[in-house]
Motif scaffolding. Sequence first.
Motif, PDB file in Angstrom:
ATOM      1  N   UNK A   1       0.837  -1.201   0.000  1.00  0.00           N
ATOM      2  CA  UNK A   1       0.000   0.000   0.000  1.00  0.00           C
ATOM      3  C   UNK A   1       0.873   1.252   0.000  1.00  0.00           C
ATOM      4  N   UNK A   2       1.996   1.200   0.723  1.00  0.00           N
ATOM      5  CA  UNK A   2       2.889   2.359   0.820  1.00  0.00           C
ATOM      6  C   UNK A   2       3.443   2.769  -0.543  1.00  0.00           C
ATOM      7  N   UNK A   3       3.716   1.801  -1.421  1.00  0.00           N
ATOM      8  CA  UNK A   3       4.318   2.122  -2.725  1.00  0.00           C
ATOM      9  C   UNK A   3       3.308   2.009  -3.871  1.00  0.00           C
ATOM     10  N   UNK A   4       2.025   1.904  -3.537  1.00  0.00           N
ATOM     11  CA  UNK A   4       0.993   1.752  -4.571  1.00  0.00           C
ATOM     12  C   UNK A   4       1.000   2.873  -5.617  1.00  0.00           C
ATOM     13  N   UNK A   5       1.191   4.152  -5.221  1.00  0.00           N
ATOM     14  CA  UNK A   5       1.262   5.208  -6.249  1.00  0.00           C
ATOM     15  C   UNK A   5       2.354   4.960  -7.288  1.00  0.00           C
ATOM     16  N   UNK A   6       3.502   4.444  -6.835  1.00  0.00           N
ATOM     17  CA  UNK A   6       4.598   4.143  -7.764  1.00  0.00           C
ATOM     18  C   UNK A   6       4.209   3.000  -8.694  1.00  0.00           C
ATOM     19  N   UNK A   7       3.421   2.051  -8.188  1.00  0.00           N
ATOM     20  CA  UNK A   7       2.991   0.917  -9.000  1.00  0.00           C
ATOM     21  C   UNK A   7       2.018   1.371 -10.086  1.00  0.00           C
TER      22      UNK A   7
END
Length: 308
Positions: free
Chosen positions: A224-230
């Motif tokens: 969830x923490x890196x979801x924007x990057x995904x």
Amino acid sequence: TADKVWTCALLPAKLINGGIAGMVGVTCVFPIDLAKTRLQNQRSGQQIYKNMMDCLVKTVKSEGYFGMYRGAAVNLTLVTPEKAIKLAANDFFRHTLSKDSGKLTVVKEMLAGCCAGMCQVIVTTPMEMLKIQLQDAGRLGKTIWSFMRVSAIQITRELLRTKGVTGLYRGLGATLMRDIPFSVVYFPLFAHVHQLGQHLSEEPSVPFYWSFMSGCLAGSIAAVAVSPCDVVKTRLQSLKKGANEETYSGVVDCIRKILRKEGPGAFLKGASCRALVIAPLFGIAQVVYFVGVGEFLLGYTPYNICSA
């Protein structure tokens, strides 16, 4: 020496553990991963799927049961070296960084995770590139992709013919931007939660269910923490676009256009799906890893590892 023992005895076993864990995990969660990719590629005002369940139901209706596993073959093929590199590299760097002091600080744990994330993108980027093309084909409707059975080999050949090897590494920057922070968050968090399962300080073993729960918890938080990057990575790596879907020249351009046209909420598209994918994937991976399947297959025991 300890380094020689780790390299000669443990490293091959760790690679086997990572590979088996990746294959088992991907087989279990791939349909959710497909839903995540399609949800992330949806643009505001052009929504085909309302949520994960709606996406899976519509996929089965239009493409059949095996439509949910579109792109699974390339993922199963490449996830073995990908997970092997990721898990074994983290172990290696943790071992290396703890040689002098005999213990790891949180900063060193994060550094080991960072190095592991950098190593894995060698395999992750082309794997994600090919997987996304196959997963997203059904969302695009009646395009050329719907009328021909496009395979990962065909996509690879076309990319190599038109853009060379660099074509397979499109979105490398976005992949690094996702995988390095993920590993920095995941591995230290997992190590500390996993350590809580030790009943006795002199007994390092942890129940398998605690390894699974630790992997699930750390994996979901990091995902969830890196979801924007995904989301950015998925958009950049999608070669075929639907009607009126914009193209992006790079990471910054992609972020700018998403913010302007879809708002900040678009960066969390598919976040719940990603958490549902990563949690069991890493839970299963850590169980296989800590049970020691690779060590068993290679015939290693604590005695012959120590005496190697």
